[in-house]
Structures are given as C-alpha cells and as structure tokens.
Enzyme design. Structure first.
Site, PDB file in Angstrom:
ATOM      1  N   LYS A 109      10.053  33.841  43.235  1.00 52.33           N
ATOM      2  CA  LYS A 109       9.595  33.367  44.544  1.00 52.33           C
ATOM      3  C   LYS A 109      10.149  31.976  44.807  1.00 52.33           C
ATOM      4  O   LYS A 109       9.506  30.972  44.511  1.00 52.33           O
ATOM      5  CB  LYS A 109       8.062  33.380  44.610  1.00 52.33           C
ATOM      6  CG  LYS A 109       7.488  34.787  44.476  1.00 52.33           C
ATOM      7  CD  LYS A 109       5.982  34.823  44.550  1.00 52.33           C
ATOM      8  CE  LYS A 109       5.471  36.261  44.464  1.00 52.33           C
ATOM      9  NZ  LYS A 109       3.994  36.354  44.553  1.00 52.33           N
ATOM     10  N   ALA A 144      -0.699  36.481  37.391  1.00 45.32           N
ATOM     11  CA  ALA A 144      -0.451  37.207  36.150  1.00 45.32           C
ATOM     12  C   ALA A 144      -1.693  37.252  35.269  1.00 45.32           C
ATOM     13  O   ALA A 144      -1.981  38.273  34.630  1.00 45.32           O
ATOM     14  CB  ALA A 144       0.703  36.544  35.397  1.00 45.32           C
ATOM     15  N   LYS A 195       5.171  30.227  50.884  1.00 45.94           N
ATOM     16  CA  LYS A 195       3.737  29.965  50.672  1.00 45.94           C
ATOM     17  C   LYS A 195       3.518  28.926  49.585  1.00 45.94           C
ATOM     18  O   LYS A 195       2.479  28.256  49.556  1.00 45.94           O
ATOM     19  CB  LYS A 195       2.992  31.260  50.368  1.00 45.94           C
ATOM     20  CG  LYS A 195       3.594  32.116  49.255  1.00 45.94           C
ATOM     21  CD  LYS A 195       3.162  31.742  47.869  1.00 45.94           C
ATOM     22  CE  LYS A 195       3.838  32.605  46.841  1.00 45.94           C
ATOM     23  NZ  LYS A 195       3.484  32.274  45.453  1.00 45.94           N
ATOM     24  N   ASP A 248      -0.436  36.708  49.940  1.00 50.59           N
ATOM     25  CA  ASP A 248       0.106  35.818  48.909  1.00 50.59           C
ATOM     26  C   ASP A 248      -0.272  34.364  49.186  1.00 50.59           C
ATOM     27  O   ASP A 248      -0.547  33.584  48.273  1.00 50.59           O
ATOM     28  CB  ASP A 248       1.633  35.973  48.857  1.00 50.59           C
ATOM     29  CG  ASP A 248       2.211  35.630  47.495  1.00 50.59           C
ATOM     30  OD1 ASP A 248       1.437  35.258  46.597  1.00 50.59           O
ATOM     31  OD2 ASP A 248       3.431  35.745  47.334  1.00 50.59           O
ATOM     32  N   SER A 258      -2.823  29.063  40.392  1.00 50.02           N
ATOM     33  CA  SER A 258      -1.545  28.792  41.042  1.00 50.02           C
ATOM     34  C   SER A 258      -1.006  27.440  40.603  1.00 50.02           C
ATOM     35  O   SER A 258      -1.654  26.408  40.782  1.00 50.02           O
ATOM     36  CB  SER A 258      -1.725  28.798  42.567  1.00 50.02           C
ATOM     37  OG  SER A 258      -0.654  28.136  43.200  1.00 50.02           O
ATOM     38  N   ARG A 259       0.203  27.434  40.048  1.00 49.86           N
ATOM     39  CA  ARG A 259       0.777  26.161  39.598  1.00 49.86           C
ATOM     40  C   ARG A 259       1.100  25.245  40.777  1.00 49.86           C
ATOM     41  O   ARG A 259       1.028  24.027  40.646  1.00 49.86           O
ATOM     42  CB  ARG A 259       2.019  26.414  38.745  1.00 49.86           C
ATOM     43  CG  ARG A 259       3.210  26.965  39.479  1.00 49.86           C
ATOM     44  CD  ARG A 259       4.291  27.471  38.563  1.00 49.86           C
ATOM     45  NE  ARG A 259       3.925  28.713  37.926  1.00 49.86           N
ATOM     46  CZ  ARG A 259       4.782  29.535  37.317  1.00 49.86           C
ATOM     47  NH1 ARG A 259       6.040  29.205  37.243  1.00 49.86           N
ATOM     48  NH2 ARG A 259       4.379  30.649  36.782  1.00 49.86           N
ATOM     49  N   GLU A 285       7.865  26.018  41.988  1.00 55.92           N
ATOM     50  CA  GLU A 285       8.906  26.440  42.924  1.00 55.92           C
ATOM     51  C   GLU A 285       8.810  25.733  44.279  1.00 55.92           C
ATOM     52  O   GLU A 285       9.815  25.434  44.915  1.00 55.92           O
ATOM     53  CB  GLU A 285       8.853  27.956  43.131  1.00 55.92           C
ATOM     54  CG  GLU A 285       9.250  28.776  41.908  1.00 55.92           C
ATOM     55  CD  GLU A 285      10.757  28.832  41.685  1.00 55.92           C
ATOM     56  OE1 GLU A 285      11.503  28.081  42.346  1.00 55.92           O
ATOM     57  OE2 GLU A 285      11.188  29.640  40.836  1.00 55.92           O
TER      58      GLU A 285
END
Length: 336
Positions: A109, A144, A195, A248, A258-259, A285
C-alpha cells in the site's frame, strides 16, 4: 489445490499466507532471512512481526525465491513499496528461466518515490508480459494481527482480469475471511496508499487529546481528498465508498494496530520523524506517499488542504496546533 508463493514474511504477508494455508492451499512464503524462514518451518511462528501467533503446520517458508516460485499458480507480493522493483527483478529472472506464467498479485500500500507509480505499474515495468496472465491487488480493512487470530475480516480484490481476481478470492475465502472482487485496479491501489496519509493525521489528533468528533471529521473530509486524487488518476469514484476506500480508511485511521496511526500519535508527543521511524521498526508508508500526493495536487490543480497541511507539519516545520487551526479557520464553503 492452488500453489501460491508469497513474497515477503512481514506481518501482512505472513497473515495472508497463513489464511491460505488454513484453507488447504499449498503455500510457500519467501523471506530474505534464513533464520526467519527456519522459525516459520520449525516453530510455526513469526515472533518479530506476529508475536504469540501460532501459524498453520502446513505453511512452508524458504529463503530461496526460486524454490518458492517453482510451480506456483499465483505469486503474491507483500513487501514494502521501496523493495518492489528489486524483488520484481528477481522474480522476472526466475519466471523467464522456468518459462513460467503466473497470476501476479500484491498487497502493498504505497506509491513509488520520485516516479509516483502505483505498485502494479512497477510490476508491469519489471516483469515481462509473457510471465503473467493477470494482475490483482488485495486491499481493504485488514490488520494482520486480527486476521491471524481469526477475527472476522472482509477485503477487496481489485483487478481488470476477472479470472485473476476470482482465483485469489477462492484461495483466501473461509468462514472468517471474506474477499469481494471489484474491477477497479487503480482505485483499489490508490485507496490503500492514500488512506495512510489521513491515518497519520488521525493519530496526531488523538495524540493531541481531541476526541471522536475531530477524528470523524478528519476521516470524512480526508475521504473527499482521496476521492479527488483517485478520480484525477483514473479511478472509479464509487470504489472509495467500498472496502478498498472508506473501509480501509476507518480501520487504518482508528486502530492502534495501524503503524501510520501510531506514527501520528508519536509525532504529536513531540518526537522527531527520524526517531518515530526508528522506533517503529517497520515502514510508515504514509510518510513517503504524502510527497507524491502534494505533487498530484499541483499537477492536477486539486485542493487538498488536509494533505497539504500534514505535509507542512511533517516536512516544513509547521506545528500540529497551527495546522489544526489553519484547517478549522479556512474560508467557509459548501460540503462537496
């Protein structure tokens, strides 16, 4: 039974590989680290990325890409955006040597720095057309950590090739994991990449002590900006109202798993970006993607105030408090 090679043994690659192995597929996950592959094979664990999770006994791993890919029907990339080209070059050489054609898919992503290309565009540039029969992307609300423990999850598989999308759908589907298909590869990739930017902002708000009102406002208006960029780049606007878009965005923008969200919280505490990236230990990201989107804003004459403000905070020294004030006191307008 489908034979699948998963390239990348991080948290998401492992969770997807484990889901398909649980479904009885023949899955081999490739890691560039021999000790990580050994841990998966011998202990059925991947403790660095999914601590405490028990992996399926039939999930195999290797540090030799050729062994993972040999005879595979589907090759799924789950490596950071910055590693896509390098891994794709390795895969292309193997497929050419084997005279092998596969379904290519990815679950990354992000956008490439400098070129701003989507992942599928990078894969097409690096892998000869004779080596693949279809191209698809897995996107949607899916941490995950939750997938590997069997939490109920629905994702979207975007592809212009129905056969490719349905092959992945069949390999992944079970009573806990429900994949849908769509025909918008561009929108699915952009929803997953953009996102991450808004999720950083959401984390900043929470880190600054704001509540659900502020978070909901940011996510909703952020979705407008995601849609604007997507339409400019050829995506179907309705995609952003589905799992690859708003779905998402919600999970990434509201969950401590969520990092990107965690990065926003850490930045709000006063930590510099370099420290946040080092402590995270995984790629954030959104930090890189935001550069591309600021360029898109200029190139396509868009108005992306949230993205622009986040860029100013992350890269130009504007304080978070000033950024929030600037957004809230802009000239009033109709909702679009």
């Amino acid at each position: 039974m489908t034979k699948i090679a998963v390239l990348g043994a991080g948290s998401w690659g492992t969770a997807l590989a484990n889901t398909m192995a649980k479904n009885g597929q023949q899955v081999m996950i490739w890691s560039h680290k021999a000790d990580q592959a050994a841990e998966i094979n011998e202990r059925h664990q991947n403790d660095r990325y999914l601590p405490g999770a028990k992996l399926e006994d039939n999930l195999q791993a290797t540090d030799q890409m050729a062994a993972a890919v040999s005879g595979a029907d589907i090759v799924l990339f789950v490596v950071p955006t910055k590693a896509i080209r390098q891994v794709a070059k390795q895969l292309a050489a193997i497929l050419l040597a084997n005279k092998q054609s596969v379904i290519l898919a990815h679950a990354a992503k992000g956008l490439e720095q400098k070129t701003h290309l989507r992942i599928s565009q990078m894969l097409v540039e690096e892998i000869p057309a004779d080596c693949y029969s279809g191209l698809a992307v897995i996107s949607g609300p899916s941490h995950a950590e939750d997938v590997v423990k069997g939490d109920l999850t629905a994702i979207s598989i975007g592809s212009n090739d129905v056969r490719a999308a349905e092959a992945l759908q069949g390999a992944l589907a079970n009573a806990h994991f429900r994949p849908y298909t769509n025909h918008d590869l561009i929108g699915s990739e952009l929803g997953g990449a953009l996102k991450n930017i808004i999720a950083i902002g959401s984390g900043m708000l929470i880190g600054k002590g704001y509540g659900a009102n502020a978070q909901a406002a940011l996510l909703t208006r952020g979705l407008v900006e995601i849609r604007e960029v997507g339409q400019a780049l050829g995506a179907q606007p309705e995609t952003f109202l589905g799992l690859a878009g708003i779905g998402d965005l919600i999970v990434t923008g509201m969950s401590p798993n969520s990092r990107n969200y965690r990065a926003g919280v850490a930045l709000a505490s006063g930590k510099p970006l370099a420290q946040v990236e080092e402590e995270m230990g995984m790629v954030i990201e959104g930090v890189n993607t935001i550069k591309a989107v600021v360029d898109f804003e200029k190139e396509y004459d868009l108005d992306l105030p949230i993205t622009r403000t986040l860029y100013q905070v992350i890269y130009e020294g504007k304080t978070i408090d000033q950024g929030i004030n600037d957004l809230m006191t802009r000239p009033l307008k109709a909702e679009d």
